[in-house]
Design an enzyme around this catalytic site. Structure first.
Site, PDB file in Angstrom:
ATOM      1  N   LYS A 128       0.842  -1.209   0.000  1.00  0.00           N
ATOM      2  CA  LYS A 128       0.000   0.000   0.000  1.00  0.00           C
ATOM      3  C   LYS A 128       0.873   1.254   0.000  1.00  0.00           C
ATOM      4  O   LYS A 128       1.944   1.279   0.619  1.00  0.00           O
ATOM      5  CB  LYS A 128      -0.895  -0.045   1.238  1.00  0.00           C
ATOM      6  CG  LYS A 128      -1.995   1.006   1.277  1.00  0.00           C
ATOM      7  CD  LYS A 128      -2.876   0.798   2.517  1.00  0.00           C
ATOM      8  CE  LYS A 128      -3.991   1.820   2.622  1.00  0.00           C
ATOM      9  NZ  LYS A 128      -4.822   1.624   3.837  1.00  0.00           N
ATOM     10  N   SER A 185      -9.734   1.538   2.767  1.00  0.00           N
ATOM     11  CA  SER A 185      -8.862   2.325   1.913  1.00  0.00           C
ATOM     12  C   SER A 185      -7.811   1.501   1.181  1.00  0.00           C
ATOM     13  O   SER A 185      -7.227   1.970   0.207  1.00  0.00           O
ATOM     14  CB  SER A 185      -8.156   3.410   2.745  1.00  0.00           C
ATOM     15  OG  SER A 185      -7.326   2.814   3.731  1.00  0.00           O
ATOM     16  N   SER A 203      -9.896  -0.862   6.958  1.00  0.00           N
ATOM     17  CA  SER A 203      -9.327  -0.698   5.617  1.00  0.00           C
ATOM     18  C   SER A 203      -8.634  -1.907   5.019  1.00  0.00           C
ATOM     19  O   SER A 203      -8.285  -1.886   3.842  1.00  0.00           O
ATOM     20  CB  SER A 203      -8.350   0.472   5.602  1.00  0.00           C
ATOM     21  OG  SER A 203      -9.073   1.662   5.447  1.00  0.00           O
TER      22      SER A 203
HETATM   23  N1  GLN Z   1     -13.292   3.422   6.103  1.00  0.00           N
HETATM   24  C1  GLN Z   1     -12.700   3.879   7.332  1.00  0.00           C
HETATM   25  C2  GLN Z   1     -12.453   5.364   7.274  1.00  0.00           C
HETATM   26  O1  GLN Z   1     -12.727   5.949   6.269  1.00  0.00           O
HETATM   27  C3  GLN Z   1     -11.485   3.115   7.657  1.00  0.00           C
HETATM   28  C4  GLN Z   1     -10.229   3.665   7.118  1.00  0.00           C
HETATM   29  C5  GLN Z   1      -9.028   2.873   7.477  1.00  0.00           C
HETATM   30  O2  GLN Z   1      -9.138   1.812   8.090  1.00  0.00           O
HETATM   31  N2  GLN Z   1      -7.887   3.396   7.128  1.00  0.00           N
HETATM   32  O3  GLN Z   1     -12.007   5.945   8.224  1.00  0.00           O
END
Ligand code: GLN
Length: 471
Positions: free
Chosen positions: A79, A154, A178
């Site tokens: 990532k 994400s 994420s």
């Molecule tokens: N979807 C969640 C957010 O937007 C989780 C993001 C993450 O785990 N980095 O905060």
């Protein structure tokens, strides 16, 4: 031609050992998939083609000489918020478009020591904020299973890379889901370990009390192999720790199902969960209903604590120290222009929200309250784990949604995280494993179930996950 479908680390190692194919052959096969598919899917921000081809040759040699290690010749996608020395770590943000990592994240160092190869960096929601990868400053990644849909986020690029057979496994980060949510949307396995189990040194911070490195893979066994390599206390991260003694293993495991959280779920998602429960029962697990009364506050708690930490962590991007810079007429205007143009909409929204909940007069009402709720959520889990070994829920309330479907409505996007954020708030380890498909508009879309266990009991998640997937 190598059949990339269903490959795992152990299958690949067998093929390397028996000279069925070499690391170079495998890398060539993955690069060919990227070449033919990624202009459309957009899982990668950058492919390290030349570098991985030359590293693969060294891996060929290691196999020929019998010096191969656990991950020699295994291509991993990373990532875009994990530091890989000498490569850009951009967090899919304009702010860090040209930022070259000056060192390796601790997890990367450990993977390199075991011989891993890195195939490229993957697209993500900017600074890991989002559930669809649509917040990337460079455009969304498509779900390889249905390209009209999102891959989740994400870590959407990392999930898509594995799902489209462009890498054997990948790394992501999980602050509120994420890794698990994109794994569920793409039909693969996503692991978020216990908070602190893996060093955060070399990860671009989002919410420091929630962030954890995670893995995406086809199999639970691969998650286990990677986890055992990267876990452990690290002097570079004071919050990292992992017990060295082995926990006792029980003969039979018990699963708790918090049905009070399932209100409003659609029939097909519930049916998939019931089928999974039946399967666990057939495998000899005892299943019982449990109560986690305070988990209903988890989403609200998360969307106070996380932006508060985001606002603090992202204060460093001021156009002076590093990253994007926009010249203004004085220093203040430098800051304003840099941050207005360097950050996307969602990132700015969260910085503003976080600054607000931390400000004098509001701190007690919002941030203080959220911390109190966080304690309650932790206690809920502690109580549950006196009764059961695993808490089982769906990973997500829906399968992958359409690109653009939720971009204009951040609140419905936030609802995606309802089942995943509690484990980050409490710090517990959690894994998403594929649990079948539901059909939408003629396409079979994958669903995932999530297993949560006590801190540092990833072994329980691996054991249950492997038995569920018949590995
Ligand atoms: N979807 C969640 C957010 O937007 C989780 C993001 C993450 O785990 N980095 O905060």
């Amino acid at each position: 031609m190598i059949n990339l479908e269903g490959l795992t680390i152990s299958k690949v190692k067998k093929a390397f050992d028996s000279k069925e194919y070499t690391p170079s052959d495998l890398v060539a096969a993955y690069l060919a998939v990227i070449e033919s598919t990624d202009t459309d899917v957009q899982a990668f921000r950058e492919v390290f083609s030349d570098e991985i081809v030359s590293e693969a040759k060294k891996a060929d040699l290691a196999y020929a000489q019998g010096t191969a290690k656990v991950l020699t010749g295994i291509p991993i996608a990373v990532k875009d918020n994990i530091l890989l020395s000498g490569h850009i770590a951009g967090a899919s943000s304009k702010m860090l478009e040209h930022f070259v990592a000056p060192y390796d994240a601790t997890a990367i160092t450990k993977l390199k020591e075991e011989g891993a190869l890195f195939i490229g960096r993957t697209n993500m929601d900017e600074f890991a904020m989002g559930s669809s990868t649509e917040n990337s400053a460079y455009g969304p990644t498509k779900n390889p299973i249905d390209r009209s849909r999102v891959p989740g986020g994400s870590s959407g690029g990392s999930a898509a890379a594995v799902a489209m057979n462009a890498a054997l496994v990948s790394l992501g980060t999980d602050t509120g889901g994420s890794v698990r949510q994109p794994a569920a949307f793409c039909g693969i396995v996503g692991l978020k370990p216990t908070y602190g189990a893996i060093s955060r040194n070399g990860l671009i911070a989002m919410g420091s009390s929630l962030d954890q490195l995670g893995t995406l893979s086809r199999s639970v066994s691969d998650a286990e192999i990677l986890f055992n390599i990267v876990k452990g206390t690290d002097g570079m991260d004071s919050t990292s720790s992992y017990p060295t003694e082995k926990p006792e293993t029980k003969k039979n495991l018990t699963i708790g199902v918090p049905r009070n959280l399932f209100e409003g779920l659609t029939a097909d998602v519930l049916e998939n969960l019931e089928k999974s429960i039946t399967k666990f029962k057939e495998l000899g697990y005892e299943v019982q209903d449990i109560e986690l009364p305070n988990l209903k506050y988890a989403l609200a708690t998360y969307y106070v604590i996380m932006p508060a930490e985001v606002s603090s962590n992202l204060a460093r991007f001021d156009g002076v120290k590093y990253g994007f810079h926009h010249e203004g007429k004085d220093l203040l205007e430098d800051y304003l222009k840099t941050r207005r143009e360097g950050f996307g909409k969602e990132v700015r929204r969260r910085i503003m929200l976080g600054t607000y909940v931390l400000s004098a007069g509001y701190y007690d009402a919002f941030y203080g309250k959220a911390q109190a709720a966080r304690d309650l959520i932790r206690t809920d889990y502690q109580r549950a784990f006196e009764l059961v070994d695993i808490v089982l829920t769906p990973t997500t309330p829906t399968p992958a949604f359409k690109l653009g479907e939720k971009t204009n409505d951040p609140l419905t996007m936030y609802l995606e995280d309802v089942f995943t954020v509690p484990a980050n708030i409490a710090g517990n380890p959690a894994i998403s494993i594929p649990s079948g498909f539901i059909e939408k508009e003629g396409t079979k879309l994958p669903l995932g179930i999530q297993l949560v266990s006590q801190n540092y009991r990833e072994d329980i998640l691996f054991r249950a996950g492997k038995s569920f997937l018949n590995e």
